[in-house]
Design an enzyme around this catalytic site. Structure first.
Site, PDB file in Angstrom:
ATOM      1  N   GLY A   7       0.870  -1.174   0.000  1.00 42.83           N
ATOM      2  CA  GLY A   7       0.000   0.000   0.000  1.00 42.83           C
ATOM      3  C   GLY A   7       0.907   1.223   0.000  1.00 42.83           C
ATOM      4  O   GLY A   7       1.570   1.505   1.002  1.00 42.83           O
ATOM      5  N   ALA A   8       0.969   1.885  -1.155  1.00 43.52           N
ATOM      6  CA  ALA A   8       1.832   3.071  -1.256  1.00 43.52           C
ATOM      7  C   ALA A   8       0.991   4.334  -1.156  1.00 43.52           C
ATOM      8  O   ALA A   8       1.349   5.380  -1.693  1.00 43.52           O
ATOM      9  CB  ALA A   8       2.609   3.031  -2.574  1.00 43.52           C
ATOM     10  N   ALA A  10      -1.393   7.014   1.439  1.00 47.58           N
ATOM     11  CA  ALA A  10      -0.988   8.044   2.399  1.00 47.58           C
ATOM     12  C   ALA A  10      -0.161   7.459   3.547  1.00 47.58           C
ATOM     13  O   ALA A  10       0.946   7.927   3.832  1.00 47.58           O
ATOM     14  CB  ALA A  10      -2.241   8.734   2.933  1.00 47.58           C
ATOM     15  N   ARG A  88     -14.285   2.644  11.656  1.00 49.40           N
ATOM     16  CA  ARG A  88     -13.266   1.750  11.101  1.00 49.40           C
ATOM     17  C   ARG A  88     -13.886   0.396  10.759  1.00 49.40           C
ATOM     18  O   ARG A  88     -13.498  -0.256   9.809  1.00 49.40           O
ATOM     19  CB  ARG A  88     -12.126   1.571  12.101  1.00 49.40           C
ATOM     20  CG  ARG A  88     -11.346   2.856  12.378  1.00 49.40           C
ATOM     21  CD  ARG A  88     -10.326   2.651  13.477  1.00 49.40           C
ATOM     22  NE  ARG A  88      -9.497   3.823  13.743  1.00 49.40           N
ATOM     23  CZ  ARG A  88      -9.805   4.756  14.646  1.00 49.40           C
ATOM     24  NH1 ARG A  88     -10.908   4.683  15.346  1.00 49.40           N
ATOM     25  NH2 ARG A  88      -8.986   5.787  14.845  1.00 49.40           N
ATOM     26  N   SER A 119      -4.007  -1.851   8.258  1.00 43.50           N
ATOM     27  CA  SER A 119      -5.324  -1.683   7.636  1.00 43.50           C
ATOM     28  C   SER A 119      -6.441  -1.891   8.657  1.00 43.50           C
ATOM     29  O   SER A 119      -6.354  -2.766   9.519  1.00 43.50           O
ATOM     30  CB  SER A 119      -5.497  -2.698   6.491  1.00 43.50           C
ATOM     31  OG  SER A 119      -4.396  -2.654   5.614  1.00 43.50           O
ATOM     32  N   ASP A 148      -2.475   5.752  18.928  1.00 41.20           N
ATOM     33  CA  ASP A 148      -3.445   6.297  19.892  1.00 41.20           C
ATOM     34  C   ASP A 148      -2.722   6.898  21.102  1.00 41.20           C
ATOM     35  O   ASP A 148      -3.145   7.916  21.649  1.00 41.20           O
ATOM     36  CB  ASP A 148      -4.425   5.195  20.332  1.00 41.20           C
ATOM     37  CG  ASP A 148      -5.184   4.609  19.138  1.00 41.20           C
ATOM     38  OD1 ASP A 148      -5.363   5.338  18.148  1.00 41.20           O
ATOM     39  OD2 ASP A 148      -5.566   3.422  19.186  1.00 41.20           O
ATOM     40  N   ARG A 151      -1.388  10.235  20.185  1.00 41.22           N
ATOM     41  CA  ARG A 151      -2.486  11.220  20.200  1.00 41.22           C
ATOM     42  C   ARG A 151      -2.869  11.587  21.635  1.00 41.22           C
ATOM     43  O   ARG A 151      -3.204  12.728  21.932  1.00 41.22           O
ATOM     44  CB  ARG A 151      -3.692  10.654  19.434  1.00 41.22           C
ATOM     45  CG  ARG A 151      -3.429  10.635  17.937  1.00 41.22           C
ATOM     46  CD  ARG A 151      -4.570  10.038  17.151  1.00 41.22           C
ATOM     47  NE  ARG A 151      -4.349  10.228  15.710  1.00 41.22           N
ATOM     48  CZ  ARG A 151      -4.893   9.495  14.768  1.00 41.22           C
ATOM     49  NH1 ARG A 151      -5.700   8.494  15.086  1.00 41.22           N
ATOM     50  NH2 ARG A 151      -4.640   9.737  13.494  1.00 41.22           N
ATOM     51  N   HIS A 175      -8.615  -0.619  18.774  1.00 38.30           N
ATOM     52  CA  HIS A 175      -8.332   0.602  18.007  1.00 38.30           C
ATOM     53  C   HIS A 175      -9.629   1.080  17.345  1.00 38.30           C
ATOM     54  O   HIS A 175      -9.828   0.941  16.143  1.00 38.30           O
ATOM     55  CB  HIS A 175      -7.240   0.296  16.970  1.00 38.30           C
ATOM     56  CG  HIS A 175      -6.885   1.467  16.116  1.00 38.30           C
ATOM     57  ND1 HIS A 175      -6.383   2.642  16.626  1.00 38.30           N
ATOM     58  CD2 HIS A 175      -6.955   1.649  14.775  1.00 38.30           C
ATOM     59  CE1 HIS A 175      -6.163   3.481  15.645  1.00 38.30           C
ATOM     60  NE2 HIS A 175      -6.516   2.907  14.503  1.00 38.30           N
TER      61      HIS A 175
HETATM   62  P1  NAI Z   1      -4.885   5.117   0.856  1.00 36.14           P
HETATM   63  O1  NAI Z   1      -6.130   4.943   0.062  1.00 36.14           O
HETATM   64  O2  NAI Z   1      -4.149   6.410   0.771  1.00 36.14           O
HETATM   65  O3  NAI Z   1      -3.857   3.955   0.476  1.00 36.14           O
HETATM   66  C1  NAI Z   1      -4.208   2.613   0.386  1.00 36.14           C
HETATM   67  C2  NAI Z   1      -3.425   2.020  -0.773  1.00 36.14           C
HETATM   68  O4  NAI Z   1      -3.660   0.606  -0.813  1.00 36.14           O
HETATM   69  C3  NAI Z   1      -3.845   2.564  -2.143  1.00 36.14           C
HETATM   70  O5  NAI Z   1      -2.728   3.144  -2.802  1.00 36.14           O
HETATM   71  C4  NAI Z   1      -4.371   1.338  -2.890  1.00 36.14           C
HETATM   72  O6  NAI Z   1      -4.078   1.334  -4.278  1.00 36.14           O
HETATM   73  C5  NAI Z   1      -3.615   0.217  -2.172  1.00 36.14           C
HETATM   74  N1  NAI Z   1      -4.229  -1.094  -2.347  1.00 36.14           N
HETATM   75  C6  NAI Z   1      -5.535  -1.432  -2.338  1.00 36.14           C
HETATM   76  N2  NAI Z   1      -5.682  -2.761  -2.546  1.00 36.14           N
HETATM   77  C7  NAI Z   1      -4.436  -3.272  -2.652  1.00 36.14           C
HETATM   78  C8  NAI Z   1      -3.917  -4.582  -2.854  1.00 36.14           C
HETATM   79  N3  NAI Z   1      -4.728  -5.642  -2.974  1.00 36.14           N
HETATM   80  N4  NAI Z   1      -2.586  -4.743  -2.928  1.00 36.14           N
HETATM   81  C9  NAI Z   1      -1.749  -3.686  -2.812  1.00 36.14           C
HETATM   82  N5  NAI Z   1      -2.174  -2.418  -2.618  1.00 36.14           N
HETATM   83  C10 NAI Z   1      -3.500  -2.213  -2.545  1.00 36.14           C
HETATM   84  O7  NAI Z   1      -5.261   4.791   2.381  1.00 36.14           O
HETATM   85  P2  NAI Z   1      -4.416   5.182   3.702  1.00 36.14           P
HETATM   86  O8  NAI Z   1      -4.887   6.482   4.215  1.00 36.14           O
HETATM   87  O9  NAI Z   1      -2.980   4.973   3.417  1.00 36.14           O
HETATM   88  O10 NAI Z   1      -4.944   4.062   4.725  1.00 36.14           O
HETATM   89  C11 NAI Z   1      -4.607   2.704   4.530  1.00 36.14           C
HETATM   90  C12 NAI Z   1      -5.294   1.841   5.582  1.00 36.14           C
HETATM   91  O11 NAI Z   1      -4.710   2.097   6.859  1.00 36.14           O
HETATM   92  C13 NAI Z   1      -6.792   2.083   5.748  1.00 36.14           C
HETATM   93  O12 NAI Z   1      -7.472   0.859   5.956  1.00 36.14           O
HETATM   94  C14 NAI Z   1      -6.860   2.946   6.986  1.00 36.14           C
HETATM   95  O13 NAI Z   1      -8.120   2.850   7.627  1.00 36.14           O
HETATM   96  C15 NAI Z   1      -5.754   2.338   7.798  1.00 36.14           C
HETATM   97  N6  NAI Z   1      -5.210   3.176   8.868  1.00 36.14           N
HETATM   98  C16 NAI Z   1      -4.904   2.548  10.036  1.00 36.14           C
HETATM   99  C17 NAI Z   1      -4.343   3.237  11.081  1.00 36.14           C
HETATM  100  C18 NAI Z   1      -3.993   2.507  12.347  1.00 36.14           C
HETATM  101  O14 NAI Z   1      -3.658   3.156  13.332  1.00 36.14           O
HETATM  102  N7  NAI Z   1      -4.041   1.191  12.374  1.00 36.14           N
HETATM  103  C19 NAI Z   1      -4.101   4.692  10.975  1.00 36.14           C
HETATM  104  C20 NAI Z   1      -4.421   5.252   9.691  1.00 36.14           C
HETATM  105  C21 NAI Z   1      -4.961   4.504   8.680  1.00 36.14           C
END
Ligand code: NAI
Length: 308
Positions: A7-8, A10, A88, A119, A148, A151, A175
């Site tokens: 996942g590249a 954000a 979530r 994720s 968390d 934060r 979480h």
């Molecule tokens: P994003 O949408 O910016 O990035 C997700 C990336 O995953 C996208 O580039 C997408 O193309 C890629 N992707 C989707 N399916 C894929 C696959 N099968 N194989 C490879 N890449 C794939 O989302 P963001 O903001 O980076 O968030 C990612 C995840 O992290 C979300 O589920 C979010 O809820 C979670 N998250 C968890 C946190 C935590 O504390 N555990 C904190 C922030 C986000």
């Protein structure tokens, strides 16, 4: 030390950037399903190497897992993030399939890898990786509590009008907005209990603001946050890569610890070269025990939605 970040987007790119800046890994592979996306992010990040003074080599891959072969650590950030107003838990339908497929592909090329799950819904996604792979339990770690807690410390510092480096505190539990258990009783300012400086009401407010920390940012940004999540993941990766034996709250598979079993939920653990070296059981007050129990029921309810 080779680290793969799946996942590249954000969070993945932010995490890769912090790992590179800390300069402890020889190689970071960014992998994404979107054509050329990870390659582009990797190239952009590599163009910061001379500016930021790091030697870590960052490469990108469009879903070619052979490029991730022999990774020591893999971070799973692939999947959809929440939009304003979403929980979530609502992400489970799409993200469960992605996390299952990604973890299986990773292990095919790196059988000894340690996986950090990011994720969402993270505790349930971590449990899913335990249930669907043969990795030992110490090598599957969920990242949520480290973020968390950061934060929580931000809100504590704000309430105390103190620099963040002056405060300490930890969030355990699930979480999620309702599942987090900020341990206000144990929070400190330079080893003095925060309760010496703040009223119970103010501390409760700090806890409430912490719990909705992610939702607050999602509302402001239109999507979920990435700097603090990326930094938190990089801290976990560094602790494992450099065998730091450092304590973080992480989502770990519990088998009786804290009176809980058959779920992954945030508890203090020691991280080192073997991943989770130890689950640390601290004395909780009755109120904290009850909150953790309630939180575990929420996580189990979400786990029940998995089709394993
Ligand atoms: P994003 O949408 O910016 O990035 C997700 C990336 O995953 C996208 O580039 C997408 O193309 C890629 N992707 C989707 N399916 C894929 C696959 N099968 N194989 C490879 N890449 C794939 O989302 P963001 O903001 O980076 O968030 C990612 C995840 O992290 C979300 O589920 C979010 O809820 C979670 N998250 C968890 C946190 C935590 O504390 N555990 C904190 C922030 C986000």
């Amino acid at each position: 030390m080779k680290v793969t970040v799946v996942g590249a987007g954000a969070v993945g790119a932010s995490c890769a950037e912090y790992i590179a800046i800390k300069n402890f890994a020889s190689e970071v592979v960014l992998l994404d399903i979107k054509e050329d996306y990870a390659e582009g992010k990797a190239m952009d990040l590599m163009q910061t190497a001379s500016l930021n003074g790091f030697d870590t080599k960052i490469t990108g891959s469009t879903n070619d897992y052979s490029k991730t072969a022999n990774s020591d650590i893999a971070v799973i950030t692939s999947g959809i993030p929440r939009k304003p107003g979403m929980t979530r838990e609502e992400l489970i339908g799409i993200n469960a399939g992605i996390v299952k497929e990604v973890s299986s592909n990773l292990i095919k090329h790196s059988p000894d890898v340690t996986i950090i799950v990011v994720s969402n819904p993270m505790d349930t996604m971590t449990y899913l990786v335990h249930k669907t792979t043969n990795l030992p339990k110490n090598k599957i770690i969920g990242m949520g509590g480290a973020l968390d807690s950061a934060r929580f410390k931000y809100r504590l510092a704000e309430a105390l009008d103190a620099p963040a480096s002056d405060v300490d505190g930890m969030v355990i539990g699930g979480h999620s907005d309702t599942g987090m258990v900020p341990l206000t009783r144990l929070a400190t300012r330079n080893s003095v209990l925060a309760s010496e400086f703040l009223s119970e009401d103010r501390l409760n407010q700090v806890a409430e603001d912490t719990k909705v920390g992610g939702a607050t940012l999602t509302k402001m940004l239109g999507t979920s946050a990435w700097y603090a999540p990326g930094a938190a993941v990089s801290g976990l990766v560094q602790a494992i890569a450099c065998d730091q034996q450092k304590m973080f709250p992480c989502s770990a598979l519990l088998e009786g610890e804290y009176g809980l079993s058959d779920l992954c939920i945030g508890v203090p653990v020691i991280l080192g070269k073997n991943g989770i070296e130890k689950i640390v059981e601290i004395d909780l007050s009755d109120a904290e025990k009850n909150k953790l129990k309630e939180s575990s029921e929420g996580v189990k309810k979400t786990n029940g939605l998995l089709e394993i």
